[in-house]
Design a protein around this motif. Sequence first.
Motif, short mmCIF file in Angstrom:
data_model
loop_
_atom_site.label_atom_id
_atom_site.label_comp_id
_atom_site.label_asym_id
_atom_site.label_seq_id
_atom_site.Cartn_x
_atom_site.Cartn_y
_atom_site.Cartn_z
N LEU A 188 -163.22 33.97 37.18
CA LEU A 188 -163.65 32.78 36.44
C LEU A 188 -164.40 31.78 37.32
O LEU A 188 -164.69 30.67 36.89
CB LEU A 188 -162.44 32.10 35.80
N ARG A 189 -164.69 32.18 38.56
CA ARG A 189 -165.40 31.32 39.51
C ARG A 189 -164.67 29.98 39.70
O ARG A 189 -165.23 28.90 39.45
CB ARG A 189 -166.84 31.06 39.06
N PRO A 190 -163.42 30.02 40.15
CA PRO A 190 -162.66 28.76 40.30
C PRO A 190 -163.14 27.96 41.50
O PRO A 190 -163.85 28.47 42.38
CB PRO A 190 -161.23 29.27 40.51
N LYS A 191 -162.71 26.71 41.53
CA LYS A 191 -162.97 25.85 42.68
C LYS A 191 -161.75 25.76 43.59
O LYS A 191 -161.89 25.53 44.79
CB LYS A 191 -163.35 24.45 42.19
N PHE A 192 -160.55 25.93 43.01
CA PHE A 192 -159.31 25.76 43.75
C PHE A 192 -158.41 26.96 43.50
O PHE A 192 -158.20 27.35 42.34
CB PHE A 192 -158.60 24.47 43.31
N VAL A 193 -157.89 27.56 44.58
CA VAL A 193 -157.04 28.75 44.46
C VAL A 193 -155.75 28.52 45.23
O VAL A 193 -155.78 28.11 46.40
CB VAL A 193 -157.75 30.01 44.99
N VAL A 194 -154.62 28.79 44.57
CA VAL A 194 -153.32 28.76 45.24
C VAL A 194 -152.99 30.17 45.69
O VAL A 194 -152.96 31.10 44.89
CB VAL A 194 -152.22 28.25 44.28
N GLY A 195 -152.74 30.34 46.98
CA GLY A 195 -152.28 31.62 47.52
C GLY A 195 -150.78 31.54 47.73
O GLY A 195 -150.34 30.97 48.73
N ASP A 196 -150.01 32.09 46.81
CA ASP A 196 -148.55 32.02 46.86
C ASP A 196 -148.01 33.17 47.70
O ASP A 196 -147.64 34.22 47.18
CB ASP A 196 -147.98 32.06 45.44
#
Length: 337
Positions: A188-196
């Motif tokens: 979805l072409r995000p700007k913010f990604v959480v790497g859990d």
Amino acid sequence: MQEENGRKPLQVTTGPGDDVLMDVRHLKTYYPVLGGIMRRRVGWVKAVDDVSFAIRRGETLGLVGESGCGKTTIGRSIIRLLKPLAGEVIFEGKNILDLPRDEMKRTRKDLQIIFQDPYGSLNPRMPVGDIIGEGLMVHGMKNRKEREEIVQYFLSVVGLRKEYVRRYPHEFSGGQRQRIGIARALALRPKFVVGDEPVSALDVSIQSQVLNLLKDLQQEFGLTYLFTAHDLSVVEYISDRVGVMYLGKMVELATAEELYANPRMPYTQALLSAIPIPDPSVKKQRIVLQGDVPSPINPPSGCPFRTRCWLAQEVCSAETPPLREVAPSHWAACHFA
């Protein structure tokens, strides 16, 4: 910044010119404790207790700490997979915790997560193409051919073959599954990604490949990461800044280079002393903490670390130390930092 409820929102950045993408202010996420025959609430598990920080556009903020310190809860709370009890999460100028359902759905395109478990996070009944393309369909892309083109593109971006779209998760290794999870997050072409903790379930050799992939993707797509992990070496490698969590609170925050070279908080010093050095001739003094982590249902008064701290004095039980700037761009919650 305006004062709210007598407190100034804490924006932990490096200067007034910073381009802040995510500003978390006094975040609290509690889990109810139920008891009795009627299963009524008898207390709270304070998983995240009044945490504030800011993340600049294009940077990686790493979070470290013992199991149960609140790292995962923070990541899921700021993208509204969990509902916080209080606080604000300002994303591109909007408090996403107050957004109505329709507007939050549009915002979710910019907020994605890579889950820890590459096995449990993929639906075993769906082919890879449907797993990666599901978000595209939810957000209005009804043209199947167009979705497949995007899915195949992101499969190639993460190092997998385009023809894998028809395969199922059980046909892949753990590292390949995590790459599929990364492709799903990026579709979805995000700007913010959480790497859990996205590499904790992988072999060491595969971890390095995935970490390098994440860094390359960050440069290519201009991503901003919140990255949580137990492995301090992994966090040092991928992070621009590192925050240390203990019992639901942020106890130290600095650039990765500064934190690892000059930790100010006793808890951080103990954590870093556990990092092995790949040289048997080098002797390193290990700081072994006494006792167990207190219960987050009934945390200690004052400093949450005082029950295990060798520097603890009377003031530590009487007053909760604020997260204060003890050196340029170096913040610590300790009376003696």
